[in-house]
Write an enzyme that holds these catalytic residues in place. Structure first.
Site, PDB file in Angstrom:
ATOM      1  N   ALA A  74       0.755  -1.244  -0.063  1.00  0.00           N
ATOM      2  CA  ALA A  74       0.059  -0.031  -0.067  1.00  0.00           C
ATOM      3  C   ALA A  74       0.776   1.323   0.048  1.00  0.00           C
ATOM      4  O   ALA A  74       0.329   2.094  -0.436  1.00  0.00           O
ATOM      5  CB  ALA A  74      -0.731   0.040   0.989  1.00  0.00           C
ATOM      6  N   THR A  75       2.254   1.241   0.630  1.00  0.00           N
ATOM      7  CA  THR A  75       2.901   2.367   0.535  1.00  0.00           C
ATOM      8  C   THR A  75       3.267   2.906  -0.773  1.00  0.00           C
ATOM      9  O   THR A  75       3.087   3.975  -1.195  1.00  0.00           O
ATOM     10  CB  THR A  75       4.113   2.142   1.546  1.00  0.00           C
ATOM     11  OG1 THR A  75       3.668   2.004   3.029  1.00  0.00           O
ATOM     12  CG2 THR A  75       4.854   3.296   1.418  1.00  0.00           C
ATOM     13  N   ASN A 155      -6.297   3.409  10.309  1.00  0.00           N
ATOM     14  CA  ASN A 155      -5.655   2.264  10.915  1.00  0.00           C
ATOM     15  C   ASN A 155      -5.518   2.340  12.402  1.00  0.00           C
ATOM     16  O   ASN A 155      -4.895   1.238  12.776  1.00  0.00           O
ATOM     17  CB  ASN A 155      -4.266   2.334  10.117  1.00  0.00           C
ATOM     18  CG  ASN A 155      -3.674   3.774  10.408  1.00  0.00           C
ATOM     19  OD1 ASN A 155      -4.150   4.781   9.941  1.00  0.00           O
ATOM     20  ND2 ASN A 155      -2.507   3.558  10.865  1.00  0.00           N
ATOM     21  N   ALA A 204      -1.909  -6.856   0.494  1.00  0.00           N
ATOM     22  CA  ALA A 204      -2.157  -8.235   0.991  1.00  0.00           C
ATOM     23  C   ALA A 204      -2.382  -8.809   2.475  1.00  0.00           C
ATOM     24  O   ALA A 204      -3.031  -9.419   2.890  1.00  0.00           O
ATOM     25  CB  ALA A 204      -1.655  -9.136  -0.066  1.00  0.00           C
ATOM     26  N   HIS A 205      -1.216  -8.293   2.947  1.00  0.00           N
ATOM     27  CA  HIS A 205      -1.020  -8.677   4.280  1.00  0.00           C
ATOM     28  C   HIS A 205      -1.880  -8.163   5.392  1.00  0.00           C
ATOM     29  O   HIS A 205      -2.072  -8.545   6.572  1.00  0.00           O
ATOM     30  CB  HIS A 205       0.279  -8.354   4.770  1.00  0.00           C
ATOM     31  CG  HIS A 205       0.925  -7.006   5.327  1.00  0.00           C
ATOM     32  ND1 HIS A 205       0.768  -6.608   6.636  1.00  0.00           N
ATOM     33  CD2 HIS A 205       0.916  -6.006   4.652  1.00  0.00           C
ATOM     34  CE1 HIS A 205       0.826  -5.389   6.771  1.00  0.00           C
ATOM     35  NE2 HIS A 205       1.092  -4.705   5.579  1.00  0.00           N
ATOM     36  N   CYS A 323       3.704   1.181  12.301  1.00  0.00           N
ATOM     37  CA  CYS A 323       4.751   1.663  11.658  1.00  0.00           C
ATOM     38  C   CYS A 323       5.180   2.995  12.658  1.00  0.00           C
ATOM     39  O   CYS A 323       6.309   3.546  12.623  1.00  0.00           O
ATOM     40  CB  CYS A 323       4.430   2.500  10.503  1.00  0.00           C
ATOM     41  SG  CYS A 323       3.025   3.290  10.383  1.00  0.00           S
TER      42      CYS A 323
END
Length: 380
Positions: A74-75, A155, A204-205, A323
């Site tokens: 995504a980043t 998030n 995906a993760h 993060c």
């Protein structure tokens, strides 16, 4: 053997689904071909990539498989969407509107445009639940605005944004709409046709696929300047030999999302009810209704989340975004919804997933309440 802790950090990452692993394994071994190869090995790999692209397109409601571009996560997808779209429309001196609670990857991409290309960036505030007002987004637009980026689900606090209403405000203005859907894609909540978005990032993760692979949905006709060039792969938007095993994993994980019928929201509510009863004064962050079904952001006055988690070896949870775990600064998301520094530092994020059981929820509530009683300081 010591028992492994109860896993309540699914918003940081999800465990790899065994069915996803099974689908990936052949592409690490016997089916090792490069999709560009003009022989049986290459044809097999290319077919697998096409299947994955179709499955991701189906997940987000894309009209064509070609609208899906595979990335490393995504980043990278956020960076390609924001920087690539902005520079394709207006190389210098444009304007972008986003929100104050976006993921750092989105904010960093906006900052790059400001620092290197003279862009102006407006960060629109949110209410106490973390929801942005579509009218406020519209009010922030200028004649130079080329892109609006509003995340679908936060998030940290799980709040869902009114994307369709934002899209209505942008209709007819010639402004592109991007959303970071890393957290929501695995819940099957986003249909690009209904939401009216032009660009969607996912990884995906966050929905039981492998780490290191994601995708960007690019609505047909959306201008986009490639940020990684050299080989012409991914419709010329992302050069490099495709990571076939990871892409197969992403496609398989996307295919499994509509089949997921686990009662995660019910278990989340059960955990929330037990913790609020056991921890007087505790407050739930995020919208009470428009929130991810597995998210529970809880502020417990009188303690520091870091101290609580250190006394909680039996539960794997976090104090916020994965993060930001080592920064030591209060969350910009929690600050944006009005929490003080002390309240932000007293907040823990518990996130459930399809592997969470009722027994784990009950045991985790007991462990959390016990640990909080040991580290919590009485109010002055």
């Amino acid at each position: 053997m010591t028992a492994r802790p109860i896993y309540l950090d699914h918003q940081a990452t999800t465990p790899l689904d065994e069915r996803v692993l099974e689908a990936m394994l052949p592409y690490f071994t016997t089916e090792f071909g490069n999709p560009a190869g003009r022989h049986a090995y290459g044809h097999t790999a290319a077919a697998a990539v096409r299947t994955a692209r179709r499955r991701v397109a189906e997940l987000v409601g894309a009209e064509a498989e070609r609208e899906i571009v595979f990335t490393s996560g995504a980043t990278e997808a956020n960076h390609l969407a924001i920087v690539g779209a902005a520079l394709a429309v207006r190389p210098y001196g444009g304007h972008i509107v986003t929100t104050v609670i976006e993921h750092k990857a989105v904010l960093a991409a906006c900052d790059r445009l400001a620092e290197r290309h003279g862009y102006k960036v407006t960060r629109v505030g949110v209410d106490g639940f973390g929801r942005v007002d579509p009218a406020a987004v519209a009010a922030a637009l200028t004649p130079n605005t080329v892109l609006v980026s509003v995340m679908h689900a936060n998030n940290e606090i799980g709040t869902l944004q009114p994307l369709a209403a934002v899209a209505e405000e942008l209709a007819g203005r010639g402004v592109l709409l991007h959303t970071d859907a890393a957290q929501s894609a695995g819940w099957g909540l986003l249909d690009v046709g209904v939401a009216g978005v032009d660009l969607v990032s996912l990884t995906a993760h966050k929905f039981y696929g492998p780490k290191g692979v994601g995708a960007l949905y690019v609505r047909a006709g959306t201008p986009l300047l490639a940020q990684q060039t050299g080989g012409g792969q991914e419709h010329g938007l992302r050069a490099g030999t495709p990571n076939v095993p990871a892409i197969v994993g992403l496609g398989t994980a996307a295919h499994l999302v509509p089949c997921d019928t686990t009662p995660v929201p019910i278990l989340r509510d059960r955990l929330q009810k037990r913790l609020l009863a056991a921890l007087p004064g505790a407050v739930v962050n995020g919208h009470p209704e428009h929130r991810l079904g597995g998210n529970l952001s809880l502020t417990v006055p009188g303690l520091r989340a870091a101290d609580l988690l250190a006394r909680l070896p039996g539960v794997a949870a976090s104090a916020g975004a994965a993060c930001d775990a080592d920064r030591g600064e209060p969350s910009h998301v929690l600050s944006a919804i009005g929490l003080s520094r002390a309240e932000a530092q007293a907040t823990v994020r518990l996130s459930l997933g399809r592997t969470t059981t009722a027994g784990e929820v009950d045991r985790a509530a007991e462990l959390l309440a016990d640990a909080a009683s040991r580290v919590r300081r009485p109010p002055p």
